[in-house]
Structure formats: structure tokens, C-alpha cells
Scaffold this motif. Structure first.
Motif, PDB file in Angstrom:
ATOM      1  N   GLN A  89       0.857  -1.182   0.000  1.00  0.00           N
ATOM      2  CA  GLN A  89       0.000   0.000   0.000  1.00  0.00           C
ATOM      3  C   GLN A  89       0.896   1.236   0.000  1.00  0.00           C
ATOM      4  O   GLN A  89       2.108   1.148   0.174  1.00  0.00           O
ATOM      5  CB  GLN A  89      -0.925   0.029   1.220  1.00  0.00           C
ATOM      6  N   ARG A  90       0.280   2.377  -0.200  1.00  0.00           N
ATOM      7  CA  ARG A  90       0.975   3.650  -0.070  1.00  0.00           C
ATOM      8  C   ARG A  90       0.123   4.556   0.803  1.00  0.00           C
ATOM      9  O   ARG A  90      -1.103   4.397   0.862  1.00  0.00           O
ATOM     10  CB  ARG A  90       1.219   4.288  -1.433  1.00  0.00           C
ATOM     11  N   SER A  91       0.754   5.504   1.492  1.00  0.00           N
ATOM     12  CA  SER A  91      -0.018   6.365   2.391  1.00  0.00           C
ATOM     13  C   SER A  91       0.611   7.741   2.508  1.00  0.00           C
ATOM     14  O   SER A  91       1.811   7.926   2.293  1.00  0.00           O
ATOM     15  CB  SER A  91      -0.143   5.726   3.779  1.00  0.00           C
ATOM     16  N   VAL A  92      -0.231   8.687   2.861  1.00  0.00           N
ATOM     17  CA  VAL A  92       0.177  10.051   3.216  1.00  0.00           C
ATOM     18  C   VAL A  92      -0.397  10.336   4.596  1.00  0.00           C
ATOM     19  O   VAL A  92      -1.588  10.103   4.845  1.00  0.00           O
ATOM     20  CB  VAL A  92      -0.339  11.084   2.199  1.00  0.00           C
ATOM     21  N   THR A  93       0.445  10.829   5.499  1.00  0.00           N
ATOM     22  CA  THR A  93       0.019  11.092   6.874  1.00  0.00           C
ATOM     23  C   THR A  93       0.431  12.497   7.276  1.00  0.00           C
ATOM     24  O   THR A  93       1.577  12.908   7.041  1.00  0.00           O
ATOM     25  CB  THR A  93       0.650  10.083   7.848  1.00  0.00           C
ATOM     26  N   VAL A  94      -0.496  13.225   7.864  1.00  0.00           N
ATOM     27  CA  VAL A  94      -0.180  14.515   8.483  1.00  0.00           C
ATOM     28  C   VAL A  94      -0.531  14.406   9.955  1.00  0.00           C
ATOM     29  O   VAL A  94      -1.526  13.768  10.335  1.00  0.00           O
ATOM     30  CB  VAL A  94      -0.954  15.676   7.818  1.00  0.00           C
ATOM     31  N   GLY A  95       0.299  15.011  10.797  1.00  0.00           N
ATOM     32  CA  GLY A  95       0.046  14.871  12.221  1.00  0.00           C
ATOM     33  C   GLY A  95       0.714  15.937  13.057  1.00  0.00           C
ATOM     34  O   GLY A  95       1.537  16.725  12.571  1.00  0.00           O
ATOM     35  N   LEU A 108      -3.706  11.988  10.791  1.00  0.00           N
ATOM     36  CA  LEU A 108      -4.687  11.532   9.813  1.00  0.00           C
ATOM     37  C   LEU A 108      -3.936  10.934   8.638  1.00  0.00           C
ATOM     38  O   LEU A 108      -3.066  11.593   8.054  1.00  0.00           O
ATOM     39  CB  LEU A 108      -5.570  12.686   9.345  1.00  0.00           C
ATOM     40  N   SER A 109      -4.262   9.675   8.301  1.00  0.00           N
ATOM     41  CA  SER A 109      -3.587   8.959   7.213  1.00  0.00           C
ATOM     42  C   SER A 109      -4.578   8.629   6.114  1.00  0.00           C
ATOM     43  O   SER A 109      -5.732   8.254   6.387  1.00  0.00           O
ATOM     44  CB  SER A 109      -2.949   7.665   7.730  1.00  0.00           C
ATOM     45  N   ARG A 110      -4.109   8.745   4.890  1.00  0.00           N
ATOM     46  CA  ARG A 110      -4.875   8.304   3.735  1.00  0.00           C
ATOM     47  C   ARG A 110      -4.071   7.206   3.055  1.00  0.00           C
ATOM     48  O   ARG A 110      -2.996   7.451   2.511  1.00  0.00           O
ATOM     49  CB  ARG A 110      -5.126   9.445   2.765  1.00  0.00           C
ATOM     50  N   ALA A 111      -4.573   5.967   3.118  1.00  0.00           N
ATOM     51  CA  ALA A 111      -3.873   4.809   2.563  1.00  0.00           C
ATOM     52  C   ALA A 111      -4.574   4.342   1.294  1.00  0.00           C
ATOM     53  O   ALA A 111      -5.804   4.257   1.247  1.00  0.00           O
ATOM     54  CB  ALA A 111      -3.818   3.678   3.579  1.00  0.00           C
ATOM     55  N   ARG A 112      -3.783   4.021   0.292  1.00  0.00           N
ATOM     56  CA  ARG A 112      -4.303   3.427  -0.953  1.00  0.00           C
ATOM     57  C   ARG A 112      -3.728   2.013  -1.048  1.00  0.00           C
ATOM     58  O   ARG A 112      -2.515   1.829  -1.194  1.00  0.00           O
ATOM     59  CB  ARG A 112      -3.882   4.254  -2.169  1.00  0.00           C
ATOM     60  N   ILE A 113      -4.603   1.027  -0.931  1.00  0.00           N
ATOM     61  CA  ILE A 113      -4.178  -0.371  -0.928  1.00  0.00           C
ATOM     62  C   ILE A 113      -3.973  -0.832  -2.362  1.00  0.00           C
ATOM     63  O   ILE A 113      -4.785  -0.556  -3.250  1.00  0.00           O
ATOM     64  CB  ILE A 113      -5.224  -1.246  -0.232  1.00  0.00           C
ATOM     65  N   ASP A 114      -2.873  -1.566  -2.605  1.00  0.00           N
ATOM     66  CA  ASP A 114      -2.620  -2.116  -3.932  1.00  0.00           C
ATOM     67  C   ASP A 114      -3.683  -3.140  -4.295  1.00  0.00           C
ATOM     68  O   ASP A 114      -4.271  -3.791  -3.422  1.00  0.00           O
ATOM     69  CB  ASP A 114      -1.240  -2.779  -3.991  1.00  0.00           C
ATOM     70  N   ARG A 115      -3.890  -3.303  -5.584  1.00  0.00           N
ATOM     71  CA  ARG A 115      -4.800  -4.354  -6.039  1.00  0.00           C
ATOM     72  C   ARG A 115      -4.215  -5.722  -5.667  1.00  0.00           C
ATOM     73  O   ARG A 115      -3.002  -5.900  -5.636  1.00  0.00           O
ATOM     74  CB  ARG A 115      -5.018  -4.250  -7.544  1.00  0.00           C
TER      75      ARG A 115
END
Length: 403
Positions: A344-350, A365-372
Motif C-alpha cells: 500500500q501507499r499512504s500520506v500522513t499529516v500529524g 490523519l492517514s490516507r492509505a491506498r491499498i494495492d490491487r
């Protein structure tokens, strides 16, 4: 939070077990410290639950306190001028869903001289740059270390020995740490994994503001899966016969070989913070081969530290490959492979707020994009429908203290 037996009693019993009777009778030079975190996270999806590989059982509620909440107590007993015993007991949610304490550290240390130290017993496995403070959440800016990187190797302790050699290098200090031992972890659904004959070396360079880390380790890997998905797939492949009958030996057993390498860099001048780390796992069977990295940049303003983290894990090789004609068996095999893929890939701000001495509140707060064809660091409500390709937002809060 339930913890049986009491952590302090567990610590005292462990120290008593490792000390000779003559030393226990003498007046000890004893130091006691501890750390604790109360953490909670919530996701924006009701069909997945966050989890940390090899750390906790996936929560069944969108609001989960088990992922990050823990308490630890550490005791050190000095014996003479050159040696001491250290024991650390930790209570956190296990893959079984309980909070029974476990001994995370239990080692004897002997300082040969100012530059050379020998340790033996249960040690922290130095696979990552932040391995020594892995349970002490107060020590780093995040609520938890980026799971793309730190979920790639769930073994946190080894039973063995290491040698620490410290060499001055101008304004810096170079530390060489060869090590060997064995490690074991429990996983969800009565699964377990073991590392045997682990041998490796850790190299660290530290200065006033800068620290760097290089590590490489290799060992024999044993894996026993206990989940229903594995049982169904293994039985189906065996029943299919032919070339497929040999595939289950690639999914579980005691003939695996694993290698793990990591490199990290940290800059901290009191105002600006940069943490970067890259890791690689190479395994010939039972788990997939993958690589990961994370980059964190932060800035301090008074008692606040604001940070941004980018992280990525990518699969290089699946657990196994097979050409399966039966549609139902092929779907089950694909689901099994997805459940072992955390890409997966993610962007986190905190933000971290040090509101008191030895206490900090964190929010991220994290936004994760899971690989197929992957689960990422999330457990799907229906394992037959992996959340591959989906986005998941996670809000995490924690209160961290040391004492």
C-alpha cells in the motif's frame, strides 16, 4: 485493559530467575522505569479493520483501542562495576486478543571496556533504525511507526547474543553490532512464525544532530498457518494432484530462508526533523518478498511538532505461483495470496503536543491506498472480497508517557 499477571510481579519474577542466589542476597543497585500509551483509531470504512502485523488482533469495531494501547515496565540491576541485568515486560493486545504480559527484554550485559559491550539473553532485534524504542511510543513523532516499513518484519525480539563495538570517528561515533539468535511470534488464527539461526550485523553512525543506520540479517524461516483460508487452499491444491500437489510446500513449512536489509537516516537539530528509512525483505517461500520506504519531515514550534509522512510498500514476489484451471480453487488461491500481501501507499499529516514533562498527545490523519490483490494493513470484513485498490482514511489519537 486486562493484564495477567501484574507487570511489576512479572518483572520481579523474571529478575529473580536470572540472578544467582548470592547476588539476590546483596543490596542491589536497582533502577525502575516505564512507559505507556493509550491510543485509539477510527477508519472511514465499515468493511475493513486496521491491524499491525504480528502485533495485535484486528479490531471488529471502527473505533479501536487495541492497535496502539500498551504499558511497559523495565528494571535494571547493576552487579559490580562492569555488568547488569535488564528485564522489560510489556502488556499490549496480542494476535489472540488478550493483554497478557510478555517479556520483551531479558538480558545480561557485560562492559569489557568503554568501547566493547557483550549482551546475552532476550534482545531487541536490530532490524530497523528505531528498533530499540519500538514499544516506547513517546520516543518518536507518530502515533505508530509507518506500517508500510515496520510491518514488513514483525519479529521484534531474538533470544541470543550481540556484541557492541563503539569507535570514535571525529565528531561522530560508529557502532558495530554483530548478533545471532532465534525469534518466534504468534500470529492471528493460531498461526505462528519462527526465525532460526539468525545472523546479522547492524552499523550505526551518530552525532549531535545526525544518525544513520545500516542492517542486514539472514535466517531460516518456519511458518505454520492456522487460518481457514490456508487450510481450504492447501487441501484443494493437494486434492488437485499433479504439479499443484507440491504448491502447499511453498505456503507453509520449515524449509524457508529469509533475508532482511534496512537503511535509515535521521536529522534532528531541535527545530527541524527528517526521518527516512528503506527496507527490503527477500524470502524463498511462505511469505512474499517486498520492499518499503518512508520519509518524514517535521518542524517544532514551541511544544508542538508538526509532521508529514510519505510511505510505500511494494510486493516484489508473491508467496507462490500456480496455474490453476478450477475457477473456485483459483479464486481461493488468489485470496490467500492477497491476504499475505500488505502492499500500500499512504500520506500522513500529524501533530505532537508535549504538554507536560514526559507526556505527549498526538493526532494524525492517514490516507492509505491499498494495492490491487492486497490487504495492505487492513483486515477485510469478508476475506473473499479483499479491499484491493480501495482508499482508507484513518484518524489516530494517542497519549504517551514515560516514567
Amino acid at each position: 485493559m486486562k493484564a495477567r499477571p501484574h507487570l511489576a510481579a512479572c518483572l520481579v519474577a523474571a529478575l529473580g530467575a536470572v540472578l544467582p542466589a548470592q547476588l539476590r542476597a546483596e543490596a542491589p543497585d536497582f533502577h525502575l522505569s516505564g512507559f505507556a500509551t493509550v491510543g485509539a483509531l477510527v477508519t472511514d470504512r465499515s468493511d475493513v479493520w486496521a491491524y499491525r502485523s504480528g502485533f495485535n488482533k484486528p479490531g471488529r469495531n471502527r473505533l479501536d483501542f487495541g492497535t496502539d494501547t500498551l504499558v511497559g515496565v523495565q528494571g535494571s540491576l547493576r552487579v559490580g562495576q562492569a555488568s547488569d541485568f535488564t528485564v522489560q515486560a510489556v502488556s499490549s493486545e496480542t494476535p489472540h486478543g488478550d493483554y497478557d504480559p510478555r517479556i520483551a527484554w531479558a538480558f545480561w550485559r557485560y562492559n569489557v571496556n568503554a568501547a566493547l559491550t557483550l549482551r546475552a539473553g532476550r534482545l531487541r532485534a536490530p532490524f530497523f533504525m528505531l528498533s530499540d524504542s519500538l514499544n516506547v511510543n513517546y520516543a518518536y513523532p507518530w502515533v505508530r511507526p509507518p506500517q508500510e516499513v515496520y510491518g514488513l518484519n514483525p519479529f521484534s525480539e531474538i533470544d541470543g547474543a550481540d556484541l557492541l563495538l563503539r569507535v570514535p570517528a571525529g565528531a561522530l561515533e560508529l557502532e558495530l553490532k554483530p548478533y545471532f539468535g532465534n525469534g518466534r511470534i504468534d500470529l492471528a488464527d493460531d498461526s505462528r512464525a519462527t526465525l532460526r539461526d539468525v545472523r546479522g550485523i547492524n552499523v550505526a553512525l551518530s552525532g549531535v544532530h545526525l544518525s544513520a543506520h545500516l542492517s542486514h540479517g539472514e535466517g531460516r524461516l518456519h511458518v505454520k498457518w492456522g487460518d481457514d483460508g490456508y487450510r481450504a487452499v492447501a487441501a484443494g491444491l493437494t486434492q488437485a494432484g499433479g504439479a499443484l500437489a507440491g504448491v502447499p510446500a511453498q505456503l507453509a513449512g520449515d524449509e524457508g530462508r529469509a533475508r532482511f536489509s534496512s537503511a535509515g537516516l535521521q536529522w534532528d537539530d531541535g527545530r527541524h526533523l527528517v526521518i527516512a528509512e528503506a527496507v527490503q525483505r527477500r524470502v524463498n517461500r511462505y511469505v512474499n518478498s517486498a520492499q518499503a520506504w518512508q520519509l518524514t519531515v517535521g518542524q517544532r514550534s514551541g511544544s508542538f511538532t508538526h509532521f508529514l509522512t510519505l510511505a510505500r510498500q511494494r510486493q516484489d514476489r508473491p508467496v507462490a505461483r500456480a496455474d490453476i484451471a478450477d475457477p473456485a480453487l483459483a479464486a481461493g488461491f488468489a485470496a490467500f495470496l492477497a491476504s499475505r500481501n500488505e502492499a500500500q501507499r499512504s500520506v500522513t499529516v500529524g501533530t505532537r503536543w508535549d504538554f507536560a514533562r514526559n507526556a505527549a498527545f498526538k493526532a494524525q490523519l492517514s490516507r492509505a491506498r491499498i494495492d490491487r490483490d492486497a490487504w495492505g494493513s487492513f483486515f477485510p470484513g469478508d476475506p473473499r472480497q479483499p479491499p484491493g485498490g480501495h482508499r482508507v482514511h484513518v484518524l489516530s489519537l494517542s497519549l504517551d508517557v514515560v516514567f
